[in-house]
Design an enzyme around this catalytic site. Structure first.
Site, PDB file in Angstrom:
ATOM      1  N   SER A 140       0.809  -1.252   0.031  1.00 52.56           N
ATOM      2  CA  SER A 140       0.011  -0.138  -0.277  1.00 52.56           C
ATOM      3  C   SER A 140       0.739   1.114   0.046  1.00 52.56           C
ATOM      4  O   SER A 140       2.001   1.301   0.746  1.00 52.56           O
ATOM      5  CB  SER A 140      -0.884   0.141   1.327  1.00 52.56           C
ATOM      6  OG  SER A 140      -1.451   1.404   1.621  1.00 52.56           O
ATOM      7  N   TYR A 155      -0.768  -0.285  10.207  1.00 56.31           N
ATOM      8  CA  TYR A 155      -1.093  -0.744   9.013  1.00 56.31           C
ATOM      9  C   TYR A 155       0.171  -0.138   8.062  1.00 56.31           C
ATOM     10  O   TYR A 155       0.688  -0.959   7.510  1.00 56.31           O
ATOM     11  CB  TYR A 155      -2.276  -0.008   8.522  1.00 56.31           C
ATOM     12  CG  TYR A 155      -2.771  -0.490   6.930  1.00 56.31           C
ATOM     13  CD1 TYR A 155      -3.205  -1.670   6.785  1.00 56.31           C
ATOM     14  CD2 TYR A 155      -2.446   0.443   5.894  1.00 56.31           C
ATOM     15  CE1 TYR A 155      -3.551  -2.445   5.430  1.00 56.31           C
ATOM     16  CE2 TYR A 155      -2.662  -0.205   4.639  1.00 56.31           C
ATOM     17  CZ  TYR A 155      -3.171  -1.176   4.469  1.00 56.31           C
ATOM     18  OH  TYR A 155      -3.549  -1.674   3.067  1.00 56.31           O
TER      19      TYR A 155
END
Ligand SMILES: NC(=O)c1ccc[n+]([C@@H]2O[C@H](COP(=O)([O-])OP(=O)(O)OC[C@H]3O[C@@H](n4cnc5c(N)ncnc54)[C@H](OP(=O)(O)O)[C@@H]3O)[C@@H](O)[C@H]2O)c1
Length: 232
Positions: A140, A155
């Site tokens: 990501s 994350y």
């Protein structure tokens, strides 16, 4: 014998579309999911569409499970060509690092980072033995060190760590025909990305499939988005 692809978290979202597209390309697809019933449902759906698909129950946080998968592949299909480390969680949206609770931190790192490490460790030896393998780690932009921001720490750190896994493993695999790359799929309309995301999951999965089927002269150790390199 046709090639074998393993997709983690293949019961929904980008993982499901990736499994479906690989099956259409003729791969034997092993759909792993942490729920045995969900894995079986997804595999059955692919078989109904004419694909060759096997369910495998796997919580990616379980290193013993990764070893069990390697043994199952060796015994039942005799090879593994593609590994798509897709399973992931996004649990700390808008949460400050200072407010991050232990459960969220551990679940995120165990799922998004340790899981892919366990799977690479378990499956790469088979790829090396056949001198062919392609690994895609679903990363990501939140994990890009050049573009760090506040919050979403678990994350972000998990995906930055996943990118480090890509780079370290690619360095170790230099001179072999086993390639590993990180792919950021963009912002995708899944349960994780939400309904406002601008990308269709099938379109994102097509980029994953592209990275998973690179020619022998394709890149390894790259961070890719929309089929182009992006900075780490
Ligand atoms: N969607 C986006 O905008 C976006 C953007 C950048 C990166 N990504 C990355 O792309 C990947 C796929 O995302 P997605 O949008 O398809 O997410 P999703 O729709 O939420 O699906 C996540 C998948 O991961 C599985 N999973 C979660 N924890 C697991 C565990 N411990 N063991 C095994 N499977 C587990 C889920 O299984 P259950 O059904 O059992 O929960 C589900 O199959 C993720 O790695 C994500 O970080 C997504």
């Amino acid at each position: 014998m046709s090639a074998v692809a393993v997709v983690t978290g293949a019961n929904r979202g980008i993982g499901w579309h990736t499994a479906q597209q690989l099956a259409l390309l003729g791969y034997q697809v092993v759909l792993t999911a942490r729920s045995a019933a969900a894995a079986e449902r997804a595999a059955a759906q692919l078989r109904e569409q004419g694909g060759r698909a096997w369910p495998f129950e796997l919580d990616v946080r379980d290193s013993v499970g990764a070893a069990r998968l390697a043994a199952w592949l060796g015994n039942h299909l005799g090879r593994v060509d593609l590994l798509i480390n897709n399973a992931g969680v996004f649990l700390d949206d808008a949460v400050s690092l200072l407010d991050l609770d232990d459960a969220t931190l551990h679940t995120t790192l165990n799922t998004n980072l340790l899981g892919p490490i366990y799977l690479c460790r378990a499956l790469v030896p088979m790829m090396l033995a056949q001198n062919y393998g392609r690994i895609v780690n679903l990363s990501s932009g939140y994990g890009a060190l050049n573009d760090m921001g506040p919050n979403i720490a678990a994350y972000r750190i998990s995906k930055a760590g996943l990118n480090a896994l890509t780079a370290v493993l690619a360095a170790e695999l230099t001179g072999t025909n086993v390639k590993v790359n990180s792919v950021c799929p963009g912002w995708v309309r899944t349960d994780m990305g939400g309904p406002k995301a601008n990308r269709d999951p099938a379109e994102a999965a097509a980029d994953v499939v592209w990275a998973a089927t690179l020619d022998d002269d394709g890149p390894s150790g790259a961070f890719l988005r929309y089929r182009e390199r992006i900075p780490w």
